[in-house]
Design a protein around this motif. Sequence first.
Motif, PDB file in Angstrom:
ATOM      1  N   HIS A  79    -116.572 -14.159  26.818  1.00 47.59           N
ATOM      2  CA  HIS A  79    -115.473 -15.079  26.532  1.00 47.59           C
ATOM      3  C   HIS A  79    -115.483 -16.337  27.393  1.00 47.59           C
ATOM      4  CE1 HIS A  79    -112.981 -14.107  30.106  1.00 47.59           C
ATOM      5  NE2 HIS A  79    -113.387 -12.849  29.962  1.00 47.59           N
ATOM      6  N   GLY A  80    -114.685 -17.316  26.935  1.00 45.01           N
ATOM      7  CA  GLY A  80    -114.579 -18.610  27.604  1.00 45.01           C
ATOM      8  C   GLY A  80    -113.503 -18.646  28.677  1.00 45.01           C
ATOM      9  N   PHE A  81    -113.302 -19.837  29.197  1.00 45.80           N
ATOM     10  CA  PHE A  81    -112.426 -20.117  30.348  1.00 45.80           C
ATOM     11  C   PHE A  81    -111.091 -20.660  29.883  1.00 45.80           C
ATOM     12  CE2 PHE A  81    -110.902 -23.531  33.180  1.00 45.80           C
ATOM     13  CZ  PHE A  81    -110.788 -22.880  34.391  1.00 45.80           C
ATOM     14  N   PRO A  82    -109.981 -20.236  30.413  1.00 49.74           N
ATOM     15  CA  PRO A  82    -109.713 -19.080  31.267  1.00 49.74           C
ATOM     16  C   PRO A  82    -109.085 -18.002  30.381  1.00 49.74           C
ATOM     17  CG  PRO A  82    -107.881 -20.629  31.475  1.00 49.74           C
ATOM     18  CD  PRO A  82    -108.730 -21.065  30.303  1.00 49.74           C
ATOM     19  N   SER A 134    -118.417 -21.068  24.992  1.00 53.00           N
ATOM     20  CA  SER A 134    -118.209 -22.013  26.092  1.00 53.00           C
ATOM     21  C   SER A 134    -118.646 -21.432  27.434  1.00 53.00           C
ATOM     22  CB  SER A 134    -116.756 -22.489  26.085  1.00 53.00           C
ATOM     23  OG  SER A 134    -116.691 -23.690  26.793  1.00 53.00           O
ATOM     24  N   MET A 135    -117.725 -21.154  28.375  1.00 53.52           N
ATOM     25  CA  MET A 135    -118.146 -20.539  29.642  1.00 53.52           C
ATOM     26  C   MET A 135    -118.874 -19.224  29.378  1.00 53.52           C
ATOM     27  SD  MET A 135    -115.837 -19.415  32.939  1.00 53.52           S
ATOM     28  CE  MET A 135    -115.178 -17.909  32.219  1.00 53.52           C
ATOM     29  N   GLY A 136    -118.466 -18.511  28.328  1.00 53.03           N
ATOM     30  CA  GLY A 136    -119.178 -17.275  27.962  1.00 53.03           C
ATOM     31  C   GLY A 136    -120.619 -17.568  27.551  1.00 53.03           C
ATOM     32  N   ARG A 178    -114.708 -32.998  39.061  1.00 55.45           N
ATOM     33  CA  ARG A 178    -113.537 -32.646  38.215  1.00 55.45           C
ATOM     34  C   ARG A 178    -113.227 -31.160  38.320  1.00 55.45           C
ATOM     35  NH1 ARG A 178    -115.571 -36.485  34.635  1.00 55.45           N
ATOM     36  NH2 ARG A 178    -116.805 -34.936  33.523  1.00 55.45           N
ATOM     37  N   ARG A 179    -114.261 -30.331  38.326  1.00 61.02           N
ATOM     38  CA  ARG A 179    -114.031 -28.869  38.446  1.00 61.02           C
ATOM     39  C   ARG A 179    -113.341 -28.537  39.774  1.00 61.02           C
ATOM     40  NH1 ARG A 179    -115.729 -26.848  33.440  1.00 61.02           N
ATOM     41  NH2 ARG A 179    -117.911 -27.314  33.071  1.00 61.02           N
ATOM     42  N   GLU A 180    -113.784 -29.217  40.848  1.00 60.98           N
ATOM     43  CA  GLU A 180    -113.184 -28.951  42.163  1.00 60.98           C
ATOM     44  C   GLU A 180    -111.710 -29.382  42.152  1.00 60.98           C
ATOM     45  OE1 GLU A 180    -114.146 -27.164  44.581  1.00 60.98           O
ATOM     46  OE2 GLU A 180    -112.554 -27.709  46.003  1.00 60.98           O
ATOM     47  N   GLY A 225    -111.870 -26.650  16.291  1.00 61.35           N
ATOM     48  CA  GLY A 225    -112.107 -27.306  17.559  1.00 61.35           C
ATOM     49  C   GLY A 225    -113.036 -26.472  18.426  1.00 61.35           C
ATOM     50  N   HIS A 226    -112.674 -26.326  19.699  1.00 67.67           N
ATOM     51  CA  HIS A 226    -113.546 -25.689  20.688  1.00 67.67           C
ATOM     52  C   HIS A 226    -113.601 -24.166  20.537  1.00 67.67           C
ATOM     53  CE1 HIS A 226    -115.677 -25.514  24.498  1.00 67.67           C
ATOM     54  NE2 HIS A 226    -114.728 -24.809  25.076  1.00 67.67           N
ATOM     55  N   LEU A 227    -112.582 -23.579  19.916  1.00 70.14           N
ATOM     56  CA  LEU A 227    -112.576 -22.110  19.762  1.00 70.14           C
ATOM     57  C   LEU A 227    -112.819 -21.775  18.293  1.00 70.14           C
ATOM     58  CD1 LEU A 227    -109.565 -21.272  22.143  1.00 70.14           C
ATOM     59  CD2 LEU A 227    -112.006 -21.332  22.694  1.00 70.14           C
TER      60      LEU A 227
HETATM   61  C1  MLT Z   1    -114.480 -23.060  28.280  1.00 72.64           C
HETATM   62  O1  MLT Z   1    -113.887 -23.218  27.200  1.00 72.64           O
HETATM   63  O2  MLT Z   1    -114.978 -21.987  28.609  1.00 72.64           O
HETATM   64  C2  MLT Z   1    -114.540 -24.243  29.219  1.00 72.64           C
HETATM   65  O3  MLT Z   1    -113.741 -25.277  28.737  1.00 72.64           O
HETATM   66  C3  MLT Z   1    -115.935 -24.704  29.399  1.00 72.64           C
HETATM   67  C4  MLT Z   1    -116.093 -25.865  30.305  1.00 72.64           C
HETATM   68  O4  MLT Z   1    -115.095 -26.371  30.859  1.00 72.64           O
HETATM   69  O5  MLT Z   1    -117.236 -26.299  30.503  1.00 72.64           O
END
Ligand code: MLT
Length: 260
Positions: free
Chosen positions: A26-29, A93-95, A130-132, A239-241
Motif C-alpha cells: 500500500h501507499g502513503f500514509p 505509489s509508496m507501495g 519537501r519530505r523533511e 487520480g492517484h489511487l
Molecule cells: C503515496 O501515495 O504513496 C505517496 O504520495 C508517494 C509519494 O509521495 O511519493
Amino acid sequence: MAHLTIDGRAYHYREVGEGQPLLLLHGFPLTGASFWPQLDAPPNGVRLIVPDHRGFGQSARGDDALSMDAFASDALVLLDALQITRAAVGGVSMGGYAAMALLRLDPARVSKLVLIDTQAGADDAAGKARREAVAVELEAKGISPLVEAMMPKLLSKNAPEALRGRVEAMLRSADPTSAAAASRAMATREDSKEILSRFAGAALVVVGADDVITPRAKAKEMAELLEGSCPLLEIDGAGHLSNLEKPEAFNHALSEFLAI
Ligand code: MLT
C-alpha cells in the motif's frame, strides 16, 4: 486479519483467494485496507496477500528507522512464512517503491510486477527537502496538515463523496510519527531504474489519467524501462489511487494480466 511476529513486532496481513500468489503493497500514509475493491473481489485463481507496512494499520512500527528496504524485508518474511517461493508483486505509489526495493533485494522471488501510480526515480534535492518539511510538520502538528495537503491530490475531482470520506478517514487514522518516518524513508529510497531495466518477467504499469502525484510521464518511463514488453494502462477518470477510484477497470486489467 492474520499476523506474524517479526523481530518482536506484530506484522498484520490479509489473505484472500487461492492460486497464483499476488502480494500488493500500500501507499502513503494508508493501510492494506486501501486495496478493498481487490480484497472484496480478487481475480480468479489468485491468492491475494496484502500486509500493513510496519507503522501503519495494525502493524507495529518497532524501533528501527523505516525504509523501503525494511518494508520489503517484512514482505519477504511474510512470503517465507506463507511458503511462497515466487509471487507477483505490486504496489501503489509508496507501495510501488517498496515493491521495487523487494525486487532489488531478492529478484528471484518476483514472478511478475504490477506498478500502480508510482515512479522509478529517486527524489531530487528539492523533493528530499519537501519530505523533511512534511516529517517535521507531522511531528509538530500531527496528521491534519498532511491530510489537508494530500486529499486534493489523491483522487480526481469527480470522485464520489463517499470514496473521498473513506480515504480521508484512512489518512486521519495514520500515526503521525510513523508517517514522518515514512516521509523520510521515501526521501532516501534508491533509484530503481536499473532494477526495472533488468527485470525479465511480465509487468503491468497502471496510472490514473488524472494522477497529479505520479503522472503519466512517470508511468511511461517505467513501461519503457521494462523493455517495451510491458503494457501501460491509463485509467480515465482516476487520480492517484486508481485501484480505488475505478476498481472495475483496474480489477479487469489485473485479471487479464495475471492470466497471461
Ligand atoms: C503515496 O501515495 O504513496 C505517496 O504520495 C508517494 C509519494 O509521495 O511519493
